[in-house]
Structures are given as structure tokens and as C-alpha cells.
Enzyme design. Structure first.
Site, PDB file in Angstrom:
ATOM      1  N   HIS A   1      25.410   8.364 -19.796  1.00  0.00           N
ATOM      2  CA  HIS A   1      25.186   9.807 -19.824  1.00  0.00           C
ATOM      3  C   HIS A   1      26.577  10.360 -19.556  1.00  0.00           C
ATOM      4  O   HIS A   1      27.104  10.191 -18.442  1.00  0.00           O
ATOM      5  CB  HIS A   1      24.171  10.174 -18.725  1.00  0.00           C
TER       6      HIS A   1
ATOM      7  N   ASN B   1      34.912   7.054 -18.674  1.00  0.00           N
ATOM      8  CA  ASN B   1      34.721   5.731 -19.264  1.00  0.00           C
ATOM      9  C   ASN B   1      33.714   5.855 -20.398  1.00  0.00           C
ATOM     10  O   ASN B   1      32.625   6.394 -20.186  1.00  0.00           O
ATOM     11  CB  ASN B   1      34.183   4.761 -18.208  1.00  0.00           C
TER      12      ASN B   1
ATOM     13  N   HIS C   1      30.128  11.752 -18.691  1.00  0.00           N
ATOM     14  CA  HIS C   1      30.602  12.419 -17.469  1.00  0.00           C
ATOM     15  C   HIS C   1      32.107  12.250 -17.318  1.00  0.00           C
ATOM     16  O   HIS C   1      32.687  11.305 -17.838  1.00  0.00           O
ATOM     17  CB  HIS C   1      29.917  11.847 -16.224  1.00  0.00           C
TER      18      HIS C   1
END
Ligand code: AMP
Length: 138
Positions: A96, A85, A98
Site C-alpha cells: 500500500h 520502497n 507510502h
């Protein structure tokens, strides 16, 4: 302020770490949307995919492949979702970068639904959209 994932990297808060190397860490997502739901995270806290250096992104992707294969084996998953996302509008809550590795099972309750708009599309609309992306790429 550091992200929750930096706190995990720095061992300030606990996590169920499954993999770590010099630039990437992977740990169980606390929400366990499906059994074995894992996050693969670069140690350096780039906010999103747009900001990721290419080499690091390639390495994160390699680890994501390894973790996907491991999750499929460990949980005898019927499939694996790999998704990321980016930005609030896309559902990002931790800024952050991912990848989610989410084992999928026949008849699980994951509800991300893709609606097919093919029947509402004209050839001209496809061409126009493809051109818009090609222009933005150049
Ligand atoms: P996203 O919404 O794509 O930014 O994903 C962030 C994910 O981080 C969510 O699925 C959360 O469940 C997960 N998360 C938040 N805090 C933690 C934590 N302390 N340990 C593990 N996963 C977490």
C-alpha cells in the site's frame, strides 16, 4: 484482503495518527527506526508508485513535505530521509504505497549505504544508461 494501513484508516487497529485529510493519512511507523519515523499514506490503497494517480501522488508529496518540516522541528533533527520502497526487491513489505519520513541525526545508526561506483564507470556507460531511461520515458 485489506492492508494493515487500510485497517489503520478504518480504525480497525490502533495507530499514532499525526495528520489526516480527505485523501491522505500520516502516522508513526511502529518500528521507529529513528525518533519520529512517520509514514505518509494515501487513503486509497494503491500498491506502489507506478499505480499512483498523478494528482494524488502530488498531494501525498505535499503532505510529506509538511510532515518532514514538522518532524525536523519537533525532534530537532539534523536531517530527514524521505523514501519509498517499491516492490519486494526494494524492501517493500506493506503493499500500500507510502513515503517514509525518517528524521536523521548525526551519528544515528541508520545503515542504508550508497556505494559510489563513479570510478568504475566510463562516459559510454553513463551515456548508454541515460539513453535507456530516455527511451523508456518516451
Ligand atoms: P515498507 O517496508 O517500506 O513497505 O514499510 C512498511 C512499514 O510499515 C514498516 O516500516 C513497518 O514498520 C510499518 N508498519 C507495519 N505495520 C504497522 C502498523 N500497524 N503501524 C505502523 N506502522 C506499521
Amino acid at each position: 484482503m485489506s492492508t494493515v494501513f487500510e485497517k489503520i484508516v478504518n480504525r480497525e487497529i490502533p495507530a499514532y495518527i499525526v495528520y489526516e485529510d480527505e485523501s491522505v493519512i500520516a502516522f508513526l511507523d511502529i518500528s521507529q527506526v529513528t525518533t519520529g519515523h512517520t509514514l505518509v499514506v494515501p487513503i486509497t490503497p494503491y500498491k506502489n508508485i507506478y499505480e499512483m494517480p498523478e494528482d494524488l501522488l502530488a498531494h501525498v508529496m505535499k503532505v510529506t513535505q509538511k510532515v518532514s518540516i514538522a518532524c525536523k522541528k519537533a525532534f530537532n533533527a539534523d536531517g530527514i530521509y524521505v523514501l519509498s520502497n517499491n516492490d519486494e526487491a526494494a524492501g517493500q513489505t506493506v503493499f500500500h504505497f507510502h513515503f517514509h519520513v525518517m528524521p536523521r541525526f548525526i551519528n544515528d545508526d541508520v545503515s542504508l549505504k550508497f556505494v559510489n561506483h563513479m570510478n568504475d564507470m566510463t562516459k559510454d556507460e553513463y551515456k548508454k544508461r541515460a539513453l535507456m531511461i530516455k527511451e523508456a520515458l518516451s
